[in-house]
Write a protein that holds these residues in place. Structure first.
Motif, PDB file in Angstrom:
ATOM      1  N   THR A  31      33.347  69.332  -7.294  1.00 52.71           N
ATOM      2  CA  THR A  31      33.787  67.949  -7.331  1.00 52.71           C
ATOM      3  C   THR A  31      32.692  67.010  -7.320  1.00 52.71           C
ATOM      4  O   THR A  31      31.448  67.339  -7.651  1.00 52.71           O
ATOM      5  CB  THR A  31      34.317  67.763  -5.690  1.00 52.71           C
ATOM      6  OG1 THR A  31      33.048  67.910  -4.787  1.00 52.71           O
ATOM      7  CG2 THR A  31      35.086  68.801  -5.391  1.00 52.71           C
ATOM      8  N   GLU A  32      33.059  65.767  -7.669  1.00 51.23           N
ATOM      9  CA  GLU A  32      32.049  64.757  -7.819  1.00 51.23           C
ATOM     10  C   GLU A  32      31.073  64.607  -6.533  1.00 51.23           C
ATOM     11  O   GLU A  32      30.027  64.326  -6.811  1.00 51.23           O
ATOM     12  CB  GLU A  32      32.565  63.445  -8.188  1.00 51.23           C
ATOM     13  CG  GLU A  32      33.402  63.266  -9.370  1.00 51.23           C
ATOM     14  CD  GLU A  32      33.990  62.098  -9.751  1.00 51.23           C
ATOM     15  OE1 GLU A  32      33.350  60.818  -9.188  1.00 51.23           O
ATOM     16  OE2 GLU A  32      34.812  62.128 -10.370  1.00 51.23           O
ATOM     17  N   VAL A  33      31.619  64.787  -5.707  1.00 49.25           N
ATOM     18  CA  VAL A  33      30.760  64.620  -4.087  1.00 49.25           C
ATOM     19  C   VAL A  33      29.746  65.961  -4.204  1.00 49.25           C
ATOM     20  O   VAL A  33      28.355  65.436  -3.984  1.00 49.25           O
ATOM     21  CB  VAL A  33      31.533  64.814  -2.996  1.00 49.25           C
ATOM     22  CG1 VAL A  33      30.683  65.026  -1.696  1.00 49.25           C
ATOM     23  CG2 VAL A  33      32.522  63.512  -3.051  1.00 49.25           C
ATOM     24  N   ASN A  34      29.895  66.998  -4.528  1.00 52.40           N
ATOM     25  CA  ASN A  34      28.948  68.009  -4.406  1.00 52.40           C
ATOM     26  C   ASN A  34      28.051  68.257  -5.724  1.00 52.40           C
ATOM     27  O   ASN A  34      27.099  68.804  -5.487  1.00 52.40           O
ATOM     28  CB  ASN A  34      29.555  69.278  -3.900  1.00 52.40           C
ATOM     29  CG  ASN A  34      30.465  69.772  -4.841  1.00 52.40           C
ATOM     30  OD1 ASN A  34      30.749  69.719  -6.021  1.00 52.40           O
ATOM     31  ND2 ASN A  34      31.535  70.605  -4.346  1.00 52.40           N
ATOM     32  N   ARG A  36      27.118  65.358  -7.364  1.00 58.48           N
ATOM     33  CA  ARG A  36      26.133  64.075  -7.501  1.00 58.48           C
ATOM     34  C   ARG A  36      24.777  64.372  -7.413  1.00 58.48           C
ATOM     35  O   ARG A  36      24.005  63.995  -8.041  1.00 58.48           O
ATOM     36  CB  ARG A  36      26.607  62.908  -6.793  1.00 58.48           C
ATOM     37  CG  ARG A  36      25.884  61.612  -6.749  1.00 58.48           C
ATOM     38  CD  ARG A  36      26.606  60.339  -5.876  1.00 58.48           C
ATOM     39  NE  ARG A  36      27.792  59.941  -6.971  1.00 58.48           N
ATOM     40  CZ  ARG A  36      27.504  59.226  -8.051  1.00 58.48           C
ATOM     41  NH1 ARG A  36      26.316  59.033  -8.345  1.00 58.48           N
ATOM     42  NH2 ARG A  36      28.563  58.657  -8.429  1.00 58.48           N
ATOM     43  N   LEU A  68      29.972  60.485 -13.131  1.00 59.41           N
ATOM     44  CA  LEU A  68      28.524  60.401 -12.134  1.00 59.41           C
ATOM     45  C   LEU A  68      27.460  59.934 -13.091  1.00 59.41           C
ATOM     46  O   LEU A  68      26.727  59.396 -12.344  1.00 59.41           O
ATOM     47  CB  LEU A  68      28.293  61.911 -12.166  1.00 59.41           C
ATOM     48  CG  LEU A  68      28.891  62.666 -11.141  1.00 59.41           C
ATOM     49  CD1 LEU A  68      28.611  64.312 -10.798  1.00 59.41           C
ATOM     50  CD2 LEU A  68      29.021  61.915  -9.650  1.00 59.41           C
TER      51      LEU A  68
END
Length: 316
Positions: A31-34, A36, A68
């Motif tokens: 995901t973008e969260v992990n 970034r 990102l």
């Protein structure tokens, strides 16, 4: 490509496509969260060449990467993505349509390097690169998974418009050296073409992390492909680990350094920020000729064939 754009290592985002449902690699959902922290660590380290493709999760990888990278100025990074024959409508605008979608997901109006992802109908697809280069939407062109005859033909077609193949991207690792055996590496060197090597670590099995007692996580395609081969790879991975230990480096660093010293630009898939430091070590790592030959000999002795289902042989 310009000297400034030619990296020692490129960062690949194939595994990021699992976010689109591919689940080829397994493990945690990307995901973008992990991811970034990966992008931020890479950019801080000067690893700014990013390779992706629409085929990686039907745009999922491009979308994550594009989002990102919005935190950075466009001139601070280099973008590489691909046109994949067979994943688009059979129309006169198929390539420009796929590129338009990629540009939108990547939040840019040009890509630094655009590839034809496989050699399906070189005569048909190669000419479609020309107007996209002339319009400025593509800065350089490359071909991926092409054999030597197909690379030469692509160069002939593009040459009539004053364009040349700037890069070749093929599977190349200690376990799969067909591009060297077929003369592709020599051809690229002679014609100032960058050779980008993918699957340098063979999807993790050359990192030294996996073995008979610790196989790849079950449930993924890569586990299905590689776990049966692990008993044959123990001597090779042990040698990679041993050689790396002499310079406080990992087996993965050594396998990557080998590919660099063969004159290629490895595309390394990174999904965790902590591995960015590994790439910096691999760039600095130096193998002796004796060590290079030892690793190649051990790799040949495995008898393992890691050619992907999508790849056609480079040699007869």
């Amino acid at each position: 490509m310009t000297t400034e754009q030619t990296p020692k290592i490129a960062l690949g985002t194939w595994a990021w496509g699992d976010a689109g449902g591919d689940d080829y690699f397994g493990g945690n959902v990307k995901t973008e969260v992990n991811l970034r922290p990966v992008v931020d660590a890479a950019m801080r380290s000067g690893l700014t060449f990013w390779d992706t493709a629409y085929a990686y999760g039907t745009g999922a990888s491009e979308k994550i990467l594009g989002n990102l990278l919005q935190s950075y100025k466009r001139q601070e990074y280099v973008l590489s993505t691909k046109f994949t024959p067979g994943m688009t409508a059979d129309s006169e605008t198929a390539m420009s349509d796929m590129l338009a979608g990629s540009l939108k997901r990547l939040h840019t109006d040009y890509v630094d390097l655009y590839w034809i992802h496989n050699p399906t109908d070189v005569e048909k697809w190669t000419p479609q690169l020309i107007p996209l280069v002339k319009s400025g939407h593509i800065k350089r062109v490359g071909v991926s998974n092409h054999n030597l005859a197909q690379i030469k033909r692509a160069n002939e077609i593009l040459g009539k418009a004053g364009i040349q193949v700037s890069a070749v991207q093929n599977h190349f690792s200690l376990l799969y050296r067909s591009s060297e055996e077929a003369g592709i590496l020599d051809y690229c060197l002679q014609h100032d073409i960058d050779f980008f090597s993918y699957m340098v670590l063979e999807q993790g099995v050359l990192t030294g992390k996996y073995n008979v007692d610790n196989p790849l996580p079950e449930g993924s395609q890569r586990a299905k492909n590689y776990n049966p081969q692990l008993p044959k790879l123990e001597k090779l991975t042990a040698a990679l680990t041993e050689i790396g230990a002499k310079q406080c480096a990992s087996a993965a660093d050594v396998a990557t350094a080998w590919a660099i010293q063969k004159g290629t630009i490895p595309i390394i898939g990174v999904t965790k920020a902590k591995y960015i430091a590994d790439e910096q070590r691999a760039i600095k790592f130096k193998l002796s000729l004796e060590e290079m030959h030892r690793l190649e000999s051990l790799a040949s002795e495995t008898g393992v064939d890691t050619r992907g289902f999508w790849e056609k042989p480079m040699t007869d």
